[in-house]
Design an enzyme around this catalytic site. Structure first.
Site, PDB file in Angstrom:
ATOM      1  N   THR A 198      41.554  34.363  15.604  1.00  0.00           N
ATOM      2  CA  THR A 198      43.198  34.231  15.604  1.00  0.00           C
ATOM      3  C   THR A 198      43.676  35.374  16.486  1.00  0.00           C
ATOM      4  OG1 THR A 198      43.325  33.050  13.536  1.00  0.00           O
ATOM      5  CG2 THR A 198      45.141  34.444  14.063  1.00  0.00           C
ATOM      6  N   ARG A 226      42.774  19.798   8.842  1.00  0.00           N
ATOM      7  CA  ARG A 226      42.766  21.005   8.006  1.00  0.00           C
ATOM      8  C   ARG A 226      43.766  21.868   8.853  1.00  0.00           C
ATOM      9  NH1 ARG A 226      41.896  26.602   9.204  1.00  0.00           N
ATOM     10  NH2 ARG A 226      41.544  27.916   7.312  1.00  0.00           N
ATOM     11  N   GLY A 228      45.557  25.954   8.483  1.00  0.00           N
ATOM     12  CA  GLY A 228      45.161  27.452   7.974  1.00  0.00           C
ATOM     13  C   GLY A 228      46.444  28.039   7.599  1.00  0.00           C
ATOM     14  N   ASP A 229      46.201  29.304   7.390  1.00  0.00           N
ATOM     15  CA  ASP A 229      47.488  30.187   7.162  1.00  0.00           C
ATOM     16  C   ASP A 229      48.404  30.541   8.213  1.00  0.00           C
ATOM     17  OD1 ASP A 229      45.300  31.828   7.943  1.00  0.00           O
ATOM     18  OD2 ASP A 229      46.328  33.311   7.492  1.00  0.00           O
ATOM     19  N   THR A 249      44.942  37.438   9.717  1.00  0.00           N
ATOM     20  CA  THR A 249      43.588  36.753  10.284  1.00  0.00           C
ATOM     21  C   THR A 249      42.594  36.678   8.989  1.00  0.00           C
ATOM     22  OG1 THR A 249      42.005  36.726  12.043  1.00  0.00           O
ATOM     23  CG2 THR A 249      43.085  38.908  11.449  1.00  0.00           C
ATOM     24  N   GLY A 250      41.810  35.620   9.116  1.00  0.00           N
ATOM     25  CA  GLY A 250      40.893  35.628   8.081  1.00  0.00           C
ATOM     26  C   GLY A 250      40.667  34.064   7.425  1.00  0.00           C
ATOM     27  N   GLY A 252      41.703  31.197   6.066  1.00  0.00           N
ATOM     28  CA  GLY A 252      43.079  30.961   5.711  1.00  0.00           C
ATOM     29  C   GLY A 252      43.451  30.358   4.222  1.00  0.00           C
TER      30      GLY A 252
HETATM   31  N1  ASP Z   1      43.307  32.405   9.466  1.00  0.00           N
HETATM   32  C1  ASP Z   1      42.718  31.359  10.451  1.00  0.00           C
HETATM   33  C2  ASP Z   1      42.602  30.109   9.760  1.00  0.00           C
HETATM   34  O1  ASP Z   1      42.198  30.137   8.536  1.00  0.00           O
HETATM   35  C3  ASP Z   1      41.493  31.771  11.088  1.00  0.00           C
HETATM   36  C4  ASP Z   1      41.264  33.119  11.564  1.00  0.00           C
HETATM   37  O2  ASP Z   1      42.084  34.068  11.351  1.00  0.00           O
HETATM   38  O3  ASP Z   1      40.102  33.753  11.336  1.00  0.00           O
HETATM   39  O4  ASP Z   1      42.985  29.241  10.494  1.00  0.00           O
END
Ligand code: ASP
Length: 332
Positions: A198, A226, A228-229, A249-250, A252
């Protein structure tokens, strides 16, 4: 009497000194960026790739600084910086977006203005070159906060944003990642390495305004539309002039359930935590304990920054008007 005068004089002088020290310390502007967190280690990185990431992160910071020194606002800078990263195939956003299970690229983005608490977000867009620009346009030109899919694309066209053939988002690397993830899932193997990514940017400008933005292709092999966050205000992105600006980031699903970005702000507002303690609490304690992998970047109203992550690495960088600067990939 003399003692009183000298005591109060000393008090006034020391207050003045303290004030001038903190005035000196508070930077006029601050930019912090991330390019995703995950299993990013020296062992699985080539020298060329590492150099390319560092160069692109530096370019993004340079563009941001130029924007801010020429009178640009926090929100304008967030857009300019994120566009640089969206246009690069290196990051999972815009040009470098990952593929869904069906072999498509469906992008999410959001932006928030800390001065007004206005926000804009888009989810599942496939043909808008810069999703962050669309998020901003939703914020400024519609009565809504979040648009998705076909409707978001229709709105982008009506607003004259740059539309591209969905093939623009094809990159061989991401395509190969999708195949790998599908293979590993068939074998019921863990997939952490291939899935994350991200981009994000948070800014404090010289007018005292904070802004945050986040843009992503989501997670490789995602299904059923789907989301995400990243486009969820309060989860992946949050900005409030009273506290801080945050971009996450992570994984989600965890960031949505733990309302990560807003939690940093709430811990500062209601519990008087420092930015560093608030950001660490949610990333290194709360999320880590439940297996929620990822990190965040943040800046507070005084120009302090914090960039915690609970993964092996996170592409990140910061630049302050004071000349302090750093670009990092791995754990210190
Ligand atoms: N947070 C993002 C999601 O879940 C992906 C990421 O940041 O790695 O879509």
């Amino acid at each position: 009497m003399n003692t009183f005068i000298s005591n109060s004089t000393i008090l006034v002088i020391s207050l003045l000194i303290q004030f001038s020290i903190s005035a000196q310390e508070k930077p006029e502007y601050v930019i912090v960026i991330h390019g995703g967190a995950g299993v990013i280690t020296k062992e699985n990185m080539t020298d060329e790739k590492e150099a390319a990431y560092i160069q692109k992160l530096n370019e993004a910071l340079r563009v941001g600084a130029k924007n801010l020194t020429t009178g640009g606002t926090a929100i304008e800078t967030v857009i300019a910086v994120i566009k640089i990263m969206e246009d690069s195939p290196l990051f999972n956003a815009g040009k470098g977006a990952v593929f869904t299970h069906d072999g498509k690229n469906e992008m999410d983005a959001s932006i928030m203005d800390g001065k007004t608490l206005n926000a804009g977000a888009v989810a599942g867009v496939s043909d808008v070159k810069n999703p962050i620009t669309l998020a901003y346009t939703v914020m400024t030109k519609s009565n809504h906060v979040m648009l998705s899919g076909k409707g978001a694309s229709k709105f982008a066209k009506e607003q004259g944003l740059e539309i591209v053939d969905p093939k623009y988002f094809y990159t061989e690397n991401r395509w190969k990642s999708l195949q790998k993830v599908i293979e590993r899932e068939k074998k019921k193997l863990e997939n952490e390495k291939e899935k994350h990514g991200t981009v994000g940017c948070v800014v404090l400008d010289k007018y005292g305004n904070l802004a945050a933005g986040t843009s992503t292709g989501g997670m490789t092999n995602k299904q059923y539309g789907r989301i995400g966050d990243s486009p969820v205000i309060g989860a992946g992105t949050y900005a409030n002039n009273a506290t801080c600006a945050v971009s996450c980031t992570g994984h989600g699903e965890f960031f949505i359930r733990y309302v990560v970005a807003y939690t940093v702000s709430a811990l500062m507002e209601y519990k008087n935590l420092s930015l560093k303690d608030a950001a660490n609490e949610i990333i290194s304690n709360k999320l880590k304990a439940v297996g929620g992998t990822g990190g965040l970047i943040s800046v507070d109203k005084n120009g302090n920054i914090s960039m915690p992550f609970n993964t092996p690495g996170m592409f990140r960088g910061y630049l302050k008007s004071t000349g302090e600067k750093g670009v990092m990939i791995y754990k210190d």
